[in-house]
Motif scaffolding. Sequence first.
Motif, mmCIF file in Angstrom:
data_model
loop_
_atom_site.group_PDB
_atom_site.id
_atom_site.type_symbol
_atom_site.label_atom_id
_atom_site.label_comp_id
_atom_site.label_asym_id
_atom_site.label_seq_id
_atom_site.Cartn_x
_atom_site.Cartn_y
_atom_site.Cartn_z
ATOM 1 N N PHE A 37 0.478 -1.605 -0.209
ATOM 2 C CA PHE A 37 -0.190 -0.511 0.197
ATOM 3 C C PHE A 37 0.912 1.571 0.097
ATOM 4 C CE2 PHE A 37 -3.446 -3.118 1.283
ATOM 5 C CZ PHE A 37 -4.436 -2.417 0.633
ATOM 6 N N SER B 25 -1.403 1.443 4.865
ATOM 7 C CA SER B 25 -2.069 0.739 4.154
ATOM 8 C C SER B 25 -3.685 0.891 4.993
ATOM 9 C CB SER B 25 -2.269 -1.077 4.989
ATOM 10 O OG SER B 25 -1.568 -1.349 6.583
ATOM 11 N N ILE C 164 -8.634 -2.746 2.215
ATOM 12 C CA ILE C 164 -8.325 -3.525 2.079
ATOM 13 C C ILE C 164 -7.657 -4.961 1.933
ATOM 14 C CG2 ILE C 164 -6.075 -4.108 3.856
ATOM 15 C CD1 ILE C 164 -6.946 -1.264 5.747
ATOM 16 N N GLU D 40 -8.278 -4.927 -2.121
ATOM 17 C CA GLU D 40 -7.058 -4.247 -2.362
ATOM 18 C C GLU D 40 -6.188 -4.575 -2.610
ATOM 19 O OE1 GLU D 40 -8.151 -1.896 -4.810
ATOM 20 O OE2 GLU D 40 -5.794 -1.310 -5.140
ATOM 21 N N ARG D 41 -5.491 -5.203 -1.198
ATOM 22 C CA ARG D 41 -4.566 -6.672 -1.736
ATOM 23 C C ARG D 41 -4.481 -7.719 -2.691
ATOM 24 N NH1 ARG D 41 -1.119 -9.564 4.143
ATOM 25 N NH2 ARG D 41 0.238 -10.278 3.004
#
Length: 515
Positions: free
Chosen positions: A315, A319, A384, A387-388
């Motif tokens: 990120f 993050s 998160i 998206e990760r």
Amino acid sequence: MPSLDWIGKASILNHHNEIPYRLVECNEVVGDLNAGNLIVKGDNLHALKALLPYYKGKVKLIYIDPPYNTGNEGWVYNDAVNSPEIKEWLGRAVGQEAEDLCRHDKWLNMIYPRLKLLKEFLSEDGSIWISIDDNEVHHLRTLMDEIFGVKRFIACNVWQKRYSRENREAIGDVHEYIVVYAMNPTLFKQKRNRIPFDEKQAKVYKNLNNDPKGRWRGIPMTAQAGHATAEQFYEIISPAGKVFRPSEGRCWSLSKATYEKFLSEGKIYFGKDGKSQPNVIRYLSEVQGVVPWTWWPHEEVGHTDEASKELLSIFAGTSGFNTTPKPTRLIRRILQIASNPGDIIMDSFAGSGTTAHAILAQNNEDNGQRKFVLVEMEDYARDITAERVKRVMQGYGSTLGIGGGFRYCELGESIKDENGALNPEVSAEVLAKHLFFSEYGVPLETKPTLPYIGSFNESGLYLFFDTFERKKLAKLLKDSNESRIVYAASCTIDPQKLKDAGITFRQLPFEIKDR
Ligand SMILES: C[S@@+](CC[C@H](N)C(=O)[O-])C[C@H]1O[C@@H](n2cnc3c(N)ncnc32)[C@H](O)[C@@H]1O
């Protein structure tokens, strides 16, 4: 067997059965739609119930990392359990011991129904791995013994989460646990994988003679003579003409016939000059790795710092994930031991999505095609968790993407509303799958072609949204002669006739069973 008691236990024992089946709405796709991966946003109690009709008995490995109940996490116990003592707690953050005397009771009430549901997902050769620390490990073990059975306990692994001393406590806290239970411990032992060698362990494998088969090590060819047979005593002449016999109390580890076979295959080494004691050549490529043990040092599987840095690098420095994630290497170690290519892996406390990241990395290494099902309830499930996973698949910074795809889903309405009416949002296919699961207790493997849904144990299942009447009965009887269960809004056929035809009628929506 000793068992654990806590405030609210009586109200929670069957709570998982009372959770309604809800829809899982998957409206967004990232990358390859057919990768078979899922990230679901929602409370896992509801999400697990909603996923059960699709994954019951199919999951090989469950890894969870639930709140540890440290008193500092601010997690909220919010399950809608209908009992006065639990209602009293609802919605209040679970705090430090002094502020909240019921914090362990709440944790147990939270985890119990979730573990009950998780157990249903495991395949016969499946296992569950739970990260936990000293706040709840003792309660968790007793609870797992109760839910899974003492005999299913495999190990309580110790993960060295820190690499430096922790000076705040009287005795520094440097480890956590990963508690493991398997549905069938005998099968688990047969099927679990060894841990691949890392470079440190593989260092002893060299290639002193440029062997085209790669790196190898020499294993001395002698053994204790205690149980030796006559075949293990013979003379060996090295290429340089030196004669070897086993020394007093020793024998050769190979019979003469095996030695000669190995010699002809170039698997015996007598040193550079051909004058040394014979050694059996073991190639690195033939070694399957080491048997797992309960000590998981940070050098092998990473530490919390490494995990935080890993997330920050994905990120670009921020993050927004306030809980400490797990290192990808730690989860990969679990995957290496307890999963194989093609397996389905579930994590219902997904956090920043480390489990999916680890699965993608492991698949990338062994072309594994493992699939993941993740559940996370917080709003960061999209920004998160998902998206990760997206960045790992598509690349971030200078790191190349490793490909793949997933569906991002949210929890929808219940199949039935509070008055028992069928939810109009439910598609025919979803309802068909739900009916199949609720009737037979196993997921439907094929796409239904209504009115026929599918068969199980010589019983066919049918769905009509309108009236089940003569013409439909005649058609059914023509198609096959197995017994049938028919769901329809109403039925105009005489009950005796239905009985003679081997048909059980169930009225929509009232007779939909909640399994
Ligand atoms: C300790 S974190 C997991 C961290 C994760 N292993 C990682 O490496 O990022 C626990 C996660 O479980 C989530 N969680 C807690 N209760 C939940 C529930 N009832 N349903 C779904 N997720 C939940 C929390 O929001 C949190 O993100």
